[in-house]
Design an enzyme around this catalytic site. Structure first.
Site, short mmCIF file in Angstrom:
data_model
loop_
_atom_site.label_atom_id
_atom_site.label_comp_id
_atom_site.label_asym_id
_atom_site.label_seq_id
_atom_site.Cartn_x
_atom_site.Cartn_y
_atom_site.Cartn_z
N HIS A 94 -9.10 1.79 -11.31
CA HIS A 94 -8.72 2.71 -10.23
C HIS A 94 -7.24 3.05 -10.30
O HIS A 94 -6.86 4.22 -10.38
CB HIS A 94 -9.06 2.08 -8.87
CG HIS A 94 -8.37 2.74 -7.72
ND1 HIS A 94 -8.73 3.98 -7.25
CD2 HIS A 94 -7.33 2.34 -6.96
CE1 HIS A 94 -7.95 4.31 -6.25
NE2 HIS A 94 -7.07 3.34 -6.05
N PHE A 95 -6.38 2.04 -10.31
CA PHE A 95 -4.97 2.42 -10.17
C PHE A 95 -4.36 2.93 -11.47
O PHE A 95 -3.33 3.57 -11.44
CB PHE A 95 -4.14 1.34 -9.46
CG PHE A 95 -3.93 0.06 -10.20
CD1 PHE A 95 -3.12 -0.01 -11.31
CD2 PHE A 95 -4.52 -1.11 -9.74
CE1 PHE A 95 -2.91 -1.20 -11.97
CE2 PHE A 95 -4.30 -2.30 -10.40
CZ PHE A 95 -3.51 -2.35 -11.52
N HIS A 96 -5.03 2.69 -12.61
CA HIS A 96 -4.50 3.35 -13.82
C HIS A 96 -4.76 4.85 -13.79
O HIS A 96 -3.98 5.62 -14.36
CB HIS A 96 -5.03 2.70 -15.10
CG HIS A 96 -4.22 1.50 -15.46
ND1 HIS A 96 -4.36 0.30 -14.80
CD2 HIS A 96 -3.21 1.31 -16.35
CE1 HIS A 96 -3.49 -0.57 -15.29
NE2 HIS A 96 -2.77 0.01 -16.22
N TYR A 133 2.15 5.52 -2.34
CA TYR A 133 2.52 6.89 -1.99
C TYR A 133 3.97 7.16 -2.37
O TYR A 133 4.35 8.30 -2.66
CB TYR A 133 2.26 7.17 -0.51
CG TYR A 133 0.79 7.03 -0.21
CD1 TYR A 133 -0.13 7.86 -0.85
CD2 TYR A 133 0.32 6.03 0.61
CE1 TYR A 133 -1.48 7.69 -0.65
CE2 TYR A 133 -1.04 5.85 0.81
CZ TYR A 133 -1.93 6.69 0.17
OH TYR A 133 -3.26 6.51 0.36
N HIS A 147 0.83 -1.21 0.00
CA HIS A 147 0.00 0.00 0.00
C HIS A 147 0.86 1.27 0.00
O HIS A 147 0.72 2.11 -0.88
CB HIS A 147 -1.04 0.07 1.10
CG HIS A 147 -1.79 1.35 0.98
ND1 HIS A 147 -2.76 1.55 0.04
CD2 HIS A 147 -1.60 2.54 1.58
CE1 HIS A 147 -3.16 2.80 0.08
NE2 HIS A 147 -2.48 3.43 1.00
N ARG A 207 -10.12 -9.29 -12.96
CA ARG A 207 -8.85 -8.78 -13.44
C ARG A 207 -7.90 -9.96 -13.63
O ARG A 207 -8.24 -11.09 -13.27
CB ARG A 207 -8.26 -7.77 -12.45
CG ARG A 207 -7.80 -8.40 -11.16
CD ARG A 207 -7.23 -7.38 -10.19
NE ARG A 207 -5.88 -6.96 -10.54
CZ ARG A 207 -5.02 -6.44 -9.67
NH1 ARG A 207 -5.38 -6.28 -8.40
NH2 ARG A 207 -3.83 -6.06 -10.04
N ARG A 208 -6.73 -9.71 -14.17
CA ARG A 208 -5.69 -10.73 -14.35
C ARG A 208 -6.27 -11.98 -15.00
O ARG A 208 -6.09 -13.08 -14.52
CB ARG A 208 -5.09 -11.11 -13.01
CG ARG A 208 -4.33 -9.97 -12.37
CD ARG A 208 -3.71 -10.39 -11.07
NE ARG A 208 -2.55 -9.55 -10.79
CZ ARG A 208 -1.82 -9.67 -9.69
NH1 ARG A 208 -2.10 -10.57 -8.79
NH2 ARG A 208 -0.77 -8.90 -9.51
C1 HEM Z 1 -0.46 2.29 -22.74
C2 HEM Z 1 -0.75 2.43 -21.48
C3 HEM Z 1 -1.37 1.32 -20.64
C4 HEM Z 1 -2.41 0.48 -20.90
C5 HEM Z 1 -3.25 0.43 -22.15
C6 HEM Z 1 -2.56 -0.38 -19.74
C7 HEM Z 1 -3.52 -1.38 -19.61
C8 HEM Z 1 -3.58 -2.30 -18.58
C9 HEM Z 1 -4.58 -3.32 -18.42
C10 HEM Z 1 -5.77 -3.54 -19.36
C11 HEM Z 1 -4.26 -4.03 -17.31
C12 HEM Z 1 -5.06 -5.19 -16.72
C13 HEM Z 1 -4.52 -6.50 -17.07
C14 HEM Z 1 -5.15 -7.63 -16.29
O1 HEM Z 1 -5.62 -7.43 -15.16
O2 HEM Z 1 -5.17 -8.76 -16.82
C15 HEM Z 1 -3.08 -3.45 -16.74
C16 HEM Z 1 -2.46 -3.89 -15.59
C17 HEM Z 1 -1.52 -3.15 -14.90
N1 HEM Z 1 -0.95 -1.94 -15.29
FE1 HEM Z 1 -1.27 -1.00 -17.04
N2 HEM Z 1 -1.62 -0.03 -18.81
C18 HEM Z 1 -0.88 1.02 -19.30
C19 HEM Z 1 0.13 1.68 -18.65
C20 HEM Z 1 0.52 1.46 -17.34
C21 HEM Z 1 1.42 2.28 -16.60
C22 HEM Z 1 2.10 3.54 -17.14
C23 HEM Z 1 1.54 1.73 -15.36
C24 HEM Z 1 2.34 2.17 -14.17
C25 HEM Z 1 3.20 3.15 -14.14
C26 HEM Z 1 0.71 0.54 -15.35
C27 HEM Z 1 0.60 -0.33 -14.28
C28 HEM Z 1 -0.11 -1.51 -14.29
C29 HEM Z 1 -0.10 -2.48 -13.22
C30 HEM Z 1 0.67 -2.38 -11.91
C31 HEM Z 1 -0.98 -3.51 -13.60
C32 HEM Z 1 -1.36 -4.74 -12.78
C33 HEM Z 1 -0.61 -5.94 -13.19
C34 HEM Z 1 -1.06 -7.15 -12.43
O3 HEM Z 1 -2.25 -7.29 -12.14
O4 HEM Z 1 -0.19 -7.96 -12.12
N3 HEM Z 1 0.09 0.42 -16.56
N4 HEM Z 1 -2.68 -2.39 -17.55
CU LIG Z 2 -3.91 0.37 -0.67
#
Ligand code: HEM
Ligand SMILES: [Cu+2]
Length: 557
Positions: free
Chosen positions: A381-383, A234, A230, A444-445
């Site tokens: 949320h986190f995006h 921050y 968490h 998700r995932r």
């Molecule tokens: C082109 C830009 C981006 C797109 C289209 C995108 C899209 C996505 C999507 C659809 C997921 C969900 C995948 C799933 O749950 O199966 C995901 C997961 C995630 N994204 Fe992005 N994302 C982008 C950029 C970023 C950036 C800039 C960050 C952080 C600086 C980020 C951090 C994460 C994280 C931490 C997850 C979770 C991974 C996990 O569940 O293990 N994303 N993203």
């Molecule tokens: Cu938290």
């Protein structure tokens, strides 16, 4: 503009810290480039389109891509950006040089750690997602590389503490300058916050992955992970806040309304960021609901510095808009410098932070969390937070930092501007769609493009996801073109034209202010933060450590 070609030696001779900062920053953006590449593919997946077969044999599965996306973006890029910005800015503000040997050691540790972790990640031997929950078991090199990488941030913590102590010795009785104060509290918070991850990886996961111990306890591992997991948000967010508080008002043409409020906000983050991790474990058995409730209450405390920030920044931007001649209730908004990409990044990020933050209240609420737990809501949320607010602030910072560090003028300002608008539009569309799909129960995932017919009720939002993935792909292309073309060009400005760091002035300063004086007692507040952590985590952790249920590892990929 007078531009000429100079050797590297000339540029960094007087400021060796610029070079190490540039290396940190560019390594971070290189990680972001690779990590972001998978984002649009994941968005297409959530639009029912499976593009992953195209990547074979380089990338074996959706989950390998997702692991690379999470690790490179959320762990590597964010930490490197903090290490670049929040060591360099205090050094510039204090007009002091950080210990250069240690500064390079921190870069090399980050680089080598990243290299070691990259081998199993790219080789599909550590497809454990960025949360690496045991009993999922990755290759030991992944954990060792990650540990070296994270430990490099401890060198950055030391560098800033050392700058601050040297400055205090030379300026007894004076209040720490603002940027240094904010950076210092950020690093102290991270020191406390990172301990969970360090213990999890060093004491359990590395020995386990090397076969030295038979099993690990999933509950304890998850608890240690979320102890860090968490506050790590921050850790990502506060560098963006430093940009917003100390750079953005100046770029907008105004001043920061209140310096003491900024200090107080960061102090509250130091106190309340860490003792809240159980709100990620509402669904975990083995932690009593009493402790979960206690962490929930502390979680909601973070709303206080967040709302203070929203108020102070909105007032500072209004101050800027009026200083630029904006009139009437909303006229000041039009008067802001919407054509300047340095302004656009952090500002559009802050706007996205409003719905992002509001959604956080749903996540943190015990009963509502049951509805959206482990759905795409969380991803939406986190995006809006890390992938929009934090990343866009870093992008905006890159647009002034790279020219400042290298004396190379920004290339393609039109592309820079377009990248920020497109990123903003793409992320908000995707955030909206993912929230709604999560509400409808889409997990998700999940490689759901393989079974898209199961989710027909969410079809319109899935289409929106695919569209936003394409928009974000274009946005990312524009952004990376701008920064790499800027950094790799041969032209340099003469020394006299070095772009300055736009440090903001303040309307109400710290002099004679009681709050500012109180916040400056950093050692005392650090001790209070430690006590809060012991109260919130002491008993549950003792219980978990004394009743371990070790299980062997598995490999599901
Ligand atoms: C082109 C830009 C981006 C797109 C289209 C995108 C899209 C996505 C999507 C659809 C997921 C969900 C995948 C799933 O749950 O199966 C995901 C997961 C995630 N994204 Fe992005 N994302 C982008 C950029 C970023 C950036 C800039 C960050 C952080 C600086 C980020 C951090 C994460 C994280 C931490 C997850 C979770 C991974 C996990 O569940 O293990 N994303 N993203
Ligand atoms: Cu938290």
């Amino acid at each position: 503009m007078a531009v000429r070609t100079l050797s590297h030696v000339d540029v960094y001779a007087g400021y060796p810290e610029k070079k190490v900062t540039l290396y940190m920053l560019m390594l971070g953006f290189f990680a972001l480039l690779l990590g972001t590449f998978f984002g649009p593919l994941q968005a297409l997946n959530y639009g029912g389109i499976d593009a992953y077969p195209l990547l074979k044999p380089l990338v074996q599965s959706y989950y390998q891509g997702l692991t690379l996306h999470g690790v490179l973006n959320a762990i590597i890029f964010t930490q490197l950006f903090a290490q670049a910005l929040l060591v360099y800015l205090p050094a510039r503000e204090l007009r002091m040089r950080p210990n250069m040997t240690l500064a390079w050691i921190s870069w090399w540790m980050a680089f080598i750690g990243l290299g070691i972790a990259a081998i199993p990640l790219l080789g599909n031997a550590a497809t454990v997602l960025y949360t690496f929950y045991p009993p999922l078991k990755g290759h030991w090199a992944f954990y060792v590389g990650a540990a070296i990488f994270v430990l490099s941030s401890y060198v950055s913590i030391y560098l800033v503490l050392d700058l601050w102590r040297r400055w205090k010795r030379a300026n007894p009785g004076k209040i720490t300058p603002l940027v240094t104060y904010l950076s210092l509290t950020h690093w102290l918070m991270w020191f406390l916050a990172s301990l969970g991850l360090v213990v999890e990886v060093a004491v359990f996961l590395i020995p386990w992955s090397l076969g030295l111990i038979e099993g690990v306890d999933p509950l304890l591992s998850r608890t240690l992970f979320w102890y860090t997991g968490h506050p790590i948000v921050y850790f990502w967010l506060l560098p963006a806040y430093v940009v917003a508080y100390t750079i953005l008002p100046k770029v907008a043409g105004g001043k920061l309304i209140s310096d003491p409020l900024a200090r107080l906000a960061f102090l509250l983050f130091l106190l309340f960021s860490v003792p809240v991790g159980f709100h990620h474990q509402f669904a975990d058995p083995g932690i009593s609901s009493g402790w979960k409730f206690f962490h929930t209450v502390l979680t909601l405390m973070v709303a206080v510095p967040s709302l203070m920030t929203a108020f102070t920044l909105a007032a500072s931007l209004e101050n800027a808009g009026r200083a630029r001649g904006g009139k009437g209730l909303l006229g000041w908004i039009r008067a802001l410098p919407w054509g300047n990409p340095v302004f656009l990044g952090p500002t559009l990020g802050l706007i996205s932070f409003i719905p992002g933050g509001a959604g956080g209240f749903v996540n943190a609420s015990f009963p509502l969390n049951q509805v959206i737990h482990n759905t795409t809501w969380i991803v939406g949320h986190f995006h809006l937070q890390v992938a929009t607010m934090v990343t866009m602030s870093a992008m905006g910072a890159a647009f002034f930092l790279i020219p400042h560090l290298t004396r190379k003028p920004l290339v393609g300002i039109g592309y820079a501007r377009a990248s920020q608008w497109l990123w903003f539009i793409g992320m908000n569309l995707m955030g909206f769609a993912l929230h709604w799909m999560g509400y409808l129960g889409v997990p998700r995932r999940a490689h759901i493009s393989e079974v898209a017919s199961q989710y027909q009720g969410a079809a319109p939002f899935m289409a929106l996801n695919a569209i936003s993935g394409v928009i974000l792909f274009v946005a990312a292309g524009f952004f990376f073109y701008v920064i790499f073309a800027t950094a790799l060009q041969n032209r340099r400005l003469p020394e006299a034209q070095t772009p300055e760091i736009p440090f903001t002035e303040v309307v109400s300063g710290p002099e004679g202010n009681r709050v500012a004086q109180l916040t400056d007692r950093v050692g005392f507040w650090f001790a209070v933060a430690v006590i809060l952590i012991v109260v919130a985590y002491g008993l549950p952790l003792i219980q978990m450590f004394t009743s371990l249920n070790p299980v062997p590892g598995m490999r599901l990929w």
